[in-house]
Enzyme design. Structure first.
Site, PDB file in Angstrom:
ATOM      1  N   LYS A  91      -5.030  13.643  -9.596  1.00 50.13           N
ATOM      2  CA  LYS A  91      -6.206  14.207  -9.073  1.00 50.13           C
ATOM      3  C   LYS A  91      -7.221  15.231 -10.446  1.00 50.13           C
ATOM      4  O   LYS A  91      -8.206  15.211 -10.503  1.00 50.13           O
ATOM      5  CB  LYS A  91      -6.517  14.975  -7.858  1.00 50.13           C
ATOM      6  CG  LYS A  91      -6.277  14.130  -6.586  1.00 50.13           C
ATOM      7  CD  LYS A  91      -6.525  14.718  -5.338  1.00 50.13           C
ATOM      8  CE  LYS A  91      -6.507  13.714  -4.250  1.00 50.13           C
ATOM      9  NZ  LYS A  91      -6.790  14.518  -2.922  1.00 50.13           N
ATOM     10  N   ASP A 151     -13.195  14.494  -0.876  1.00 47.85           N
ATOM     11  CA  ASP A 151     -12.185  15.182   0.157  1.00 47.85           C
ATOM     12  C   ASP A 151     -13.081  16.332   1.085  1.00 47.85           C
ATOM     13  O   ASP A 151     -12.732  16.287   2.298  1.00 47.85           O
ATOM     14  CB  ASP A 151     -11.072  15.817  -0.563  1.00 47.85           C
ATOM     15  CG  ASP A 151      -9.993  14.596  -0.969  1.00 47.85           C
ATOM     16  OD1 ASP A 151      -9.726  13.777  -0.282  1.00 47.85           O
ATOM     17  OD2 ASP A 151      -9.264  15.132  -1.751  1.00 47.85           O
TER      18      ASP A 151
END
Ligand code: NAP
Length: 287
Positions: free
Chosen positions: A72, A108
């Site tokens: 990420k 997210d």
């Protein structure tokens, strides 16, 4: 699943490991429901193969891909552009490929926010305790700070990582302090806390997370969230429920981070009800 042919557009997930990912199920359900000629697959990519994987997906005409642990942050230097929220978070979980250029986003945090909203909970003016300071915690803390949280107390196993995140939240104009996990109950008046969020993997599968926070010191109005998901509630959520507190698991976040990414990939409104139905069936099989 729709027929795969020479016109099928590809999307995927890169991470390591990816074999238990529910993302293929969630996205392929959405493609089927909307009749889109698209397919989504999960790819396990080693750290030192990341650049080749990105070049390959771009060359093969992928519409985009999701990114999970451990890529990420590592993916960021390869992107042509990064959305402001993802920049603040310092991590990307969604990359849209358009005419060979890579655009990074992080869904997210907004996924977590939507899971609160569907339970009629707003972070505005709330005092929040966040357990953890890893990738998911950073995304959640950033979005909660952007959306009007009053204060965010971070409790993390390694204090320095918690302090780094607290400094970032303070720089956004929201009060934030960091403690080690062991100090939390001693230094914070827990009955003044509105929302507790566990963003550590403690409590997944057979792990117990009874030590993370003294749940019985929380007030009756406190909402307890755990980003983990599965067929059984984590021990933190079980304790909260026993005391009559609202308890929210990570399945809503999982669903809505994918729903947001789906919109970025396709420009369409995702069929959330059908996606959730398939997800719920699959979650029942996770121990
Ligand atoms: P990460 O970046 O690896 O961060 C892990 C965090 O947990 C760190 O703060 C770490 O503390 C802490 N931690 C790990 N093991 C611990 C232990 N034994 N005791 C106490 N603290 C511990 O992972 P992440 O991506 O943030 O994921 C965290 C959790 O959120 C995972 O359970 C993941 O499945 C879940 N998650 C859910 C969703 C969803 O959609 N529902 C999305 C993303 C993540 P240190 O800093 O001290 O190492």
């Amino acid at each position: 699943m729709a027929t795969i042919n020479s016109e099928t557009k590809l999307l995927g997930l890169i991470g390591n490991p990816t074999r238990h990912s529910l993302s293929p199920l969630i996205y392929n359900t959405a493609f089927r429901v909307l009749g889109l000629n698209m397919a989504y697959m999960a790819f396990t990519v080693e750290r030192d193969c990341l650049e080749e994987a990105l070049t390959g997906m771009t060359a093969l005409g992928f519409k985009g891909f999701n990114v999970t642990i451990p890529h990420k942050e590592a993916v960021i230097p390869y992107l042509d552009s990064i959305h402001s929220e993802a920049k603040m978070i310092g991590a990307v979980n969604t990359v849209v490929i358009n005419q060979g250029r890579l655009y990074g986003y992080n869904t997210d945090g907004v996924g977590f926010l939507r899971s609160l909203e569907e339970n009629n909970i707003t972070p505005v003016d709330k005092e929040i305790v966040l357990l953890g300071a890893g990738g998911a915690a950073k995304a959640v803390a950033t979005v909660l700070a952007l959306k009007g949280a009053k204060g965010i107390i971070i409790a993390n196993r390694s204090l320095s990582r918690g302090q780094e995140l607290a400094a970032r939240i303070n720089s956004m104009g929201v009060s934030s302090q960091a403690f080690s996990l062991g100090d939390l109950s001693k230094k914070v008046d827990l009955d003044q806390i509105d929302i507790v969020i566990n963003a550590t993997p403690v409590g997944m599968y057979q792990n117990k997370n009874s030590d993370l926070i003294a749940v019985n010191s929380l007030s009756r109005h406190c909402i307890v969230c755990d980003l983990v998901y599965g067929s059984k509630k984590s021990s933190l959520l079980q304790q909260a429920q026993k005391l009559g507190l609202a308890a929210i698991d990570g399945s809503g976040m999982l669903l809505y981070q994918a729903a947001e990414a789906f919109s970025l990939f396709t420009g369409l409104v995702p069929p959330v009800a059908e996606m959730r139905k398939e997800l719920d069936v699959a979650l029942c099989q996770i121990m």
